[in-house]
Design a protein around this motif. Sequence first.
Motif, PDB file in Angstrom:
ATOM      1  N   LEU A   1       0.833  -1.203   0.000  1.00 44.85           N
ATOM      2  CA  LEU A   1       0.000   0.000   0.000  1.00 44.85           C
ATOM      3  C   LEU A   1       0.871   1.258   0.000  1.00 44.85           C
ATOM      4  O   LEU A   1       0.541   2.249  -0.664  1.00 44.85           O
ATOM      5  CB  LEU A   1      -0.919  -0.013   1.230  1.00 44.85           C
ATOM      6  CG  LEU A   1      -2.071   0.980   1.215  1.00 44.85           C
ATOM      7  CD1 LEU A   1      -2.944   0.798  -0.009  1.00 44.85           C
ATOM      8  CD2 LEU A   1      -2.919   0.854   2.467  1.00 44.85           C
ATOM      9  N   VAL A   2       1.991   1.215   0.718  1.00 46.59           N
ATOM     10  CA  VAL A   2       2.905   2.356   0.736  1.00 46.59           C
ATOM     11  C   VAL A   2       3.495   2.553  -0.662  1.00 46.59           C
ATOM     12  O   VAL A   2       3.599   3.678  -1.159  1.00 46.59           O
ATOM     13  CB  VAL A   2       4.009   2.145   1.790  1.00 46.59           C
ATOM     14  CG1 VAL A   2       5.049   3.246   1.705  1.00 46.59           C
ATOM     15  CG2 VAL A   2       3.415   2.111   3.178  1.00 46.59           C
TER      16      VAL A   2
ATOM     17  N   THR B   1     -13.261  -5.708  -4.183  1.00 52.28           N
ATOM     18  CA  THR B   1     -13.204  -5.149  -2.828  1.00 52.28           C
ATOM     19  C   THR B   1     -13.700  -3.701  -2.804  1.00 52.28           C
ATOM     20  O   THR B   1     -14.383  -3.291  -1.864  1.00 52.28           O
ATOM     21  CB  THR B   1     -11.770  -5.220  -2.289  1.00 52.28           C
ATOM     22  OG1 THR B   1     -11.366  -6.582  -2.292  1.00 52.28           O
ATOM     23  CG2 THR B   1     -11.682  -4.691  -0.872  1.00 52.28           C
TER      24      THR B   1
ATOM     25  N   SER C   1      -6.854  -6.150  -4.283  1.00 58.59           N
ATOM     26  CA  SER C   1      -7.862  -5.470  -3.467  1.00 58.59           C
ATOM     27  C   SER C   1      -7.344  -4.107  -3.003  1.00 58.59           C
ATOM     28  O   SER C   1      -8.137  -3.201  -2.747  1.00 58.59           O
ATOM     29  CB  SER C   1      -8.230  -6.325  -2.266  1.00 58.59           C
ATOM     30  OG  SER C   1      -7.144  -6.417  -1.380  1.00 58.59           O
ATOM     31  N   LEU C   2      -6.018  -3.954  -2.911  1.00 62.56           N
ATOM     32  CA  LEU C   2      -5.478  -2.667  -2.449  1.00 62.56           C
ATOM     33  C   LEU C   2      -5.719  -1.571  -3.473  1.00 62.56           C
ATOM     34  O   LEU C   2      -5.709  -0.385  -3.138  1.00 62.56           O
ATOM     35  CB  LEU C   2      -3.973  -2.774  -2.181  1.00 62.56           C
ATOM     36  CG  LEU C   2      -3.547  -3.764  -1.123  1.00 62.56           C
ATOM     37  CD1 LEU C   2      -2.134  -3.480  -0.678  1.00 62.56           C
ATOM     38  CD2 LEU C   2      -4.460  -3.713   0.061  1.00 62.56           C
TER      39      LEU C   2
ATOM     40  N   SER D   1      -8.357  -0.796  -4.588  1.00 64.22           N
ATOM     41  CA  SER D   1      -9.588  -0.090  -4.207  1.00 64.22           C
ATOM     42  C   SER D   1      -9.268   1.153  -3.387  1.00 64.22           C
ATOM     43  O   SER D   1     -10.037   2.111  -3.384  1.00 64.22           O
ATOM     44  CB  SER D   1     -10.507  -1.020  -3.418  1.00 64.22           C
ATOM     45  OG  SER D   1      -9.950  -1.317  -2.164  1.00 64.22           O
ATOM     46  N   VAL D   2      -8.121   1.145  -2.679  1.00 65.06           N
ATOM     47  CA  VAL D   2      -7.765   2.313  -1.862  1.00 65.06           C
ATOM     48  C   VAL D   2      -7.388   3.490  -2.757  1.00 65.06           C
ATOM     49  O   VAL D   2      -7.543   4.643  -2.378  1.00 65.06           O
ATOM     50  CB  VAL D   2      -6.627   1.956  -0.887  1.00 65.06           C
ATOM     51  CG1 VAL D   2      -6.288   3.129   0.006  1.00 65.06           C
ATOM     52  CG2 VAL D   2      -7.032   0.772  -0.030  1.00 65.06           C
TER      53      VAL D   2
ATOM     54  N   ALA E   1     -16.696  -2.491  -0.480  1.00 66.26           N
ATOM     55  CA  ALA E   1     -16.600  -1.409   0.513  1.00 66.26           C
ATOM     56  C   ALA E   1     -17.700  -0.382   0.275  1.00 66.26           C
ATOM     57  O   ALA E   1     -18.317   0.118   1.221  1.00 66.26           O
ATOM     58  CB  ALA E   1     -15.229  -0.746   0.424  1.00 66.26           C
TER      59      ALA E   1
ATOM     60  N   PHE F   1       0.955   4.206  -2.771  1.00 66.41           N
ATOM     61  CA  PHE F   1       0.785   5.618  -2.432  1.00 66.41           C
ATOM     62  C   PHE F   1       1.943   6.447  -2.976  1.00 66.41           C
ATOM     63  O   PHE F   1       1.743   7.561  -3.448  1.00 66.41           O
ATOM     64  CB  PHE F   1       0.671   5.800  -0.910  1.00 66.41           C
ATOM     65  CG  PHE F   1      -0.718   5.557  -0.384  1.00 66.41           C
ATOM     66  CD1 PHE F   1      -1.629   4.823  -1.121  1.00 66.41           C
ATOM     67  CD2 PHE F   1      -1.110   6.064   0.834  1.00 66.41           C
ATOM     68  CE1 PHE F   1      -2.911   4.596  -0.651  1.00 66.41           C
ATOM     69  CE2 PHE F   1      -2.402   5.847   1.323  1.00 66.41           C
ATOM     70  CZ  PHE F   1      -3.295   5.112   0.576  1.00 66.41           C
TER      71      PHE F   1
END
Lengths: 241, 239
Positions: free
Chosen positions: A66-67, A180, A169-170, A172-173, A184, A70
């Motif tokens: 995730l990092v 996912t 799924s990440l 989706s962030v 959410a 980002f």
Amino acid sequence: MDFTFLWETFLKLLSGVPLTLNLALVSTAFGALLAVLLTLMRLSSWRPVGWVAQFYVFVFRGTPLLVQMFVIYYGLGQFRPTLQAWGLWVFFREPYWCAIFALSLNTAAYGSEILRGGLQAVPHREVEAARASGMWGFLLYRRIVFPIAIRQALPAYGSEIILMVKATSLASVITMLEVTGLAAKLISQSYRAVEVFVVAGLIYLVLNFAITRLIALIEWWLSPHLRPAPTVSSGAALHHA
Amino acid sequence: MQGPSFLDLVGFGPEGWGAALLMATGMTLAVATGGFAAGSVIGAGVAGAKLSRSRALRAFGDGYTTVLRGIPDLLVIYLFYFGGSAALGVVGQLFGADGFIGMPAFLTGVLAIGVVSGAYQAEVFRGAFNTISRGELEAARAVGMRTGLRLRRIIVPQVLRYAIPGLGNTWQLVLKESALISVTGLVELLRQSQIAAGSTRRPFDFYITAAVLYLVITAVSSYLFRQAEARALRGVRRA
């Protein structure tokens, strides 16, 4: 149990499956190419090249995905004028390409370790035999080393592909609406977390089960020497069956 | 782009976010440790179920590890966050409270990480248990040790010894998973970086700093696990 709600949820989440599979397959493919490159670097006789690959693997395995996402999606926005000048902004402003980029870079680090394990497990005597019969260079790799290495690395690479399906799924962030992301959204609209979770979980389990079977099939296809040889009796049994 | 330099931003000066980032790193370690500990308890239970003689328990254990390792961690976090809040709301209504009660983010994190890492730790414990020689278990039974004593004197010490490498891998997974807890708003390392990035408009600087801090944690912990492994295996003859 509210079956209409479950069915509606299922239909809505199903529309995210193509994107989930797309992200997983495209980034696995790019990641595999990069993994081969990293493995070759790692095995190169010129040490600094190997160190670069080793450092790459260390960084990408030691930080959360995730990092990494980002840094690529939000972080690179800080250099927007430069990226625009280089014509790369069309690429980095799209969450889809950022997700693909992050997932590929990440899986390449894990994949290169798996491939390295597979290459190192190629028996030396087979390479020697190939050399003795006059194979060298690319021919040696194409006919002897790669087939054996790929066969040995395949089970571990299969688990890596499953991990990739989960890792999508990440995305989706960073605003991608794959399974996912849709789940959410549905949960925050309906507040029925358990039902949506069960349906989404089931979709992932089915996807992963299908991928496991597919890998097992490829493994079977790649290892004819491990299958029992067809015999007269087994052939006869087949005819009678 | 003019503005404070990178070192001013992540340092400890008046414009620096250094203290906040260090606090958040502490939070990451706290939630990861809590989740890992919860996962050890769950993992030991599930490993026990997978190794038990009862068919129902074995089926439960197999189902648990298959399901929890097959679905994304993020979904589990959403389940605990939104599901936990909904459950708390129902309990709240019984006591006359109306409206939304948020699930505490730290608890969500510990529970979600615990449940997921429990599945991985169960497999680690099961593998380690299978390395104990049958003879030792039989000998313990033959000298009259009951289940509890056998567990404490024979099984747990050896399982822990052989589980260290696997537990080390799981710990690394847990550390990286803890970054996902940022979606619930818990101010751990990634969330703090997001806050800092938003208020300074320097996302790259802060996310790279977060990455470096994660890298330091994973590097130090893999060193510590290697030391622990060497120490635990000092009495074992290697082939």
